[in-house]
Design an enzyme around this catalytic site. Structure first.
Site, short mmCIF file in Angstrom:
data_model
loop_
_atom_site.label_atom_id
_atom_site.label_comp_id
_atom_site.label_asym_id
_atom_site.label_seq_id
_atom_site.Cartn_x
_atom_site.Cartn_y
_atom_site.Cartn_z
N LYS A 16 0.85 -1.20 0.00
CA LYS A 16 0.00 0.00 0.00
C LYS A 16 0.89 1.25 0.00
CE LYS A 16 -3.59 -2.42 2.63
NZ LYS A 16 -4.42 -2.34 3.85
N TYR A 56 -12.29 -2.83 -2.43
CA TYR A 56 -12.77 -2.81 -1.04
C TYR A 56 -14.30 -2.79 -0.97
CZ TYR A 56 -8.07 -2.20 0.92
OH TYR A 56 -6.77 -2.40 1.31
N PHE A 64 -14.85 4.04 7.80
CA PHE A 64 -13.52 4.39 7.32
C PHE A 64 -13.36 4.20 5.81
CE2 PHE A 64 -13.38 -0.02 8.92
CZ PHE A 64 -12.94 -0.69 7.79
N ARG A 94 -1.22 -14.60 3.96
CA ARG A 94 -1.88 -13.91 5.07
C ARG A 94 -1.09 -14.07 6.37
NH1 ARG A 94 -6.21 -10.37 4.42
NH2 ARG A 94 -7.09 -11.13 6.39
N THR A 100 -4.56 -8.10 10.62
CA THR A 100 -4.93 -6.82 10.01
C THR A 100 -4.56 -5.63 10.89
OG1 THR A 100 -6.78 -7.91 8.93
CG2 THR A 100 -6.89 -5.52 9.05
N ARG A 111 3.58 -7.01 9.07
CA ARG A 111 2.97 -5.92 9.87
C ARG A 111 3.55 -5.88 11.28
NH1 ARG A 111 -2.84 -7.70 7.50
NH2 ARG A 111 -3.03 -6.21 5.78
N ASN A 121 -1.31 -0.11 7.51
CA ASN A 121 -0.79 -1.47 7.76
C ASN A 121 -0.01 -2.04 6.58
OD1 ASN A 121 -2.98 -2.08 6.17
ND2 ASN A 121 -3.97 -3.44 7.64
N HIS A 124 -1.49 -5.56 1.68
CA HIS A 124 -2.76 -6.26 1.52
C HIS A 124 -2.49 -7.66 0.99
CE1 HIS A 124 -6.70 -7.44 0.08
NE2 HIS A 124 -6.08 -7.83 -1.02
N GLU A 135 -9.51 -10.47 -7.11
CA GLU A 135 -8.52 -9.38 -7.04
C GLU A 135 -7.48 -9.50 -8.15
OE1 GLU A 135 -7.26 -9.66 -2.96
OE2 GLU A 135 -9.22 -8.99 -2.22
P1 RTP Z 1 -6.39 -6.08 3.59
O1 RTP Z 1 -7.64 -6.39 2.80
O2 RTP Z 1 -5.87 -4.70 3.37
O3 RTP Z 1 -5.34 -7.15 3.53
O4 RTP Z 1 -6.85 -6.10 5.07
P2 RTP Z 1 -7.66 -7.24 5.78
O5 RTP Z 1 -8.36 -8.12 4.81
O6 RTP Z 1 -6.69 -7.86 6.73
O7 RTP Z 1 -8.71 -6.39 6.59
P3 RTP Z 1 -10.14 -5.81 6.20
O8 RTP Z 1 -11.00 -5.95 7.41
O9 RTP Z 1 -10.63 -6.34 4.90
O10 RTP Z 1 -9.79 -4.27 6.05
C1 RTP Z 1 -9.19 -3.81 4.90
C2 RTP Z 1 -8.32 -2.65 5.20
O11 RTP Z 1 -9.11 -1.56 5.67
C3 RTP Z 1 -8.32 -0.76 6.53
N1 RTP Z 1 -9.01 -0.62 7.79
N2 RTP Z 1 -9.03 0.50 8.44
N3 RTP Z 1 -10.68 0.93 11.61
C4 RTP Z 1 -10.01 1.30 10.54
O12 RTP Z 1 -9.60 2.40 10.38
C5 RTP Z 1 -9.74 0.27 9.55
N4 RTP Z 1 -10.16 -0.98 9.56
C6 RTP Z 1 -9.70 -1.55 8.44
C7 RTP Z 1 -7.00 -1.44 6.72
O13 RTP Z 1 -6.07 -0.84 5.82
C8 RTP Z 1 -7.30 -2.86 6.30
O14 RTP Z 1 -6.14 -3.52 5.86
#
Ligand code: RTP
Length: 157
Positions: A16, A56, A64, A94, A100, A111, A121, A124, A135
Site C-alpha cells: 500500500k 474494497y 472508514f 496472510r 490486520t 505488519r 498497515n 494487503h 482481485e
Molecule cells: P487487507 O484487505 O488490506 O489485507 O486487510 P484485511 O483483509 O486484513 O482487513 P479488512 O478488514 O478487509 O480491512 C481492509 C483494510 O481496511 C483498513 N481498515 N481500516 N478501523 C479502521 O480504520 C480500519 N479498519 C480496516 C485497513 O487498511 C485494512 O487492511
C-alpha cells in the site's frame, strides 16, 4: 494456473502507499522470494478510484471506507500490485502479512515488524480463494499481465 490447493495456487499481494513511502517494497518482495514463492505479476500504479472502491467493495458501508479509498488513490505514493504463486500461497501469504491490526500482528510478520496502526498497515493480501481470483482479475486483467514461467527453484524449495 491459479487453482487453490495446487502448486500453482495464486494470490494478490499489494504494498500500500505507506509501504511504498517507507521504502519497504524490496523487503516485502524479498520475504516472498526467500520463502520460495514465485513472482508472476508486478506493477506500480496509482489506482483509479473505481478500482479501489471495487477492491474494497465489502467494506463500502464502513465509516472508514472513504478515508481508505482516498489513502489508496490520492497519489501521495503509488501501490505495488503483485501476484505470487506457490503451494498454499493464499493462506501462507496472510500469515506472512500478520493480523490486520498491527497491535495484534506477531513479531516476524510483515505488519508485526514494520507498522503500528490499522489505517497504515502497509500490505494487503487476498483472504480466500474467491478474493484471490477476484482481485487478480481486477488488478491484472490485461492480456499477458500475469506471466507463466518455470522457476529452477521449484525443484529445490
Ligand atoms: P487487507 O484487505 O488490506 O489485507 O486487510 P484485511 O483483509 O486484513 O482487513 P479488512 O478488514 O478487509 O480491512 C481492509 C483494510 O481496511 C483498513 N481498515 N481500516 N478501523 C479502521 O480504520 C480500519 N479498519 C480496516 C485497513 O487498511 C485494512 O487492511
Amino acid at each position: 494456473y491459479g487453482a487453490p490447493g495446487t502448486s500453482k495456487e495464486r494470490t494478490f499481494i499489494a504494498v500500500k502507499p505507506d509501504g511504498v513511502q517507507r521504502n519497504l517494497v524490496g523487503e516485502i518482495i524479498s520475504r516472498f522470494e526467500r520463502r520460495g514463492y514465485k513472482l508472476v505479476g508486478l506493477k506500480l500504479l496509482v489506482p483509479p478510484v473505481e478500482l479501489a472502491k471495487e477492491h474494497y467493495a465489502d467494506l463500502s458501508s464502513k465509516p472508514f471506507f472513504a478515508g481508505l479509498v482516498d489513502y489508496m488513490t490520492n497519489g501521495r505514493a503509488p501501490v505495488v500490485g503483485m501476484v505470487w504463486e506457490g503451494p498454499s500461497v493464499i493462506k501462507q501469504g496472510r500469515i506472512m502479512l500478520g493480523a490486520t491490526d498491527p497491535k495484534n500482528s506477531g513479531t516476524g510478520t510483515i505488519r508485526g515488524d514494520f507498522c503500528l496502526s490499522i489505517g497504515r498497515n502497509i500490505v494487503h493480501g487476498s483472504d480466500s480463494a474467491e478474493s484471490a481470483e477476484k482481485e487478480i482479475s481486477l488488478w491484472f486483467g490485461g492480456k499477458g499481465e500475469v506471466v507463466n514461467w518455470t522457476s529452477n527453484n521449484e525443484e529445490w524449495v
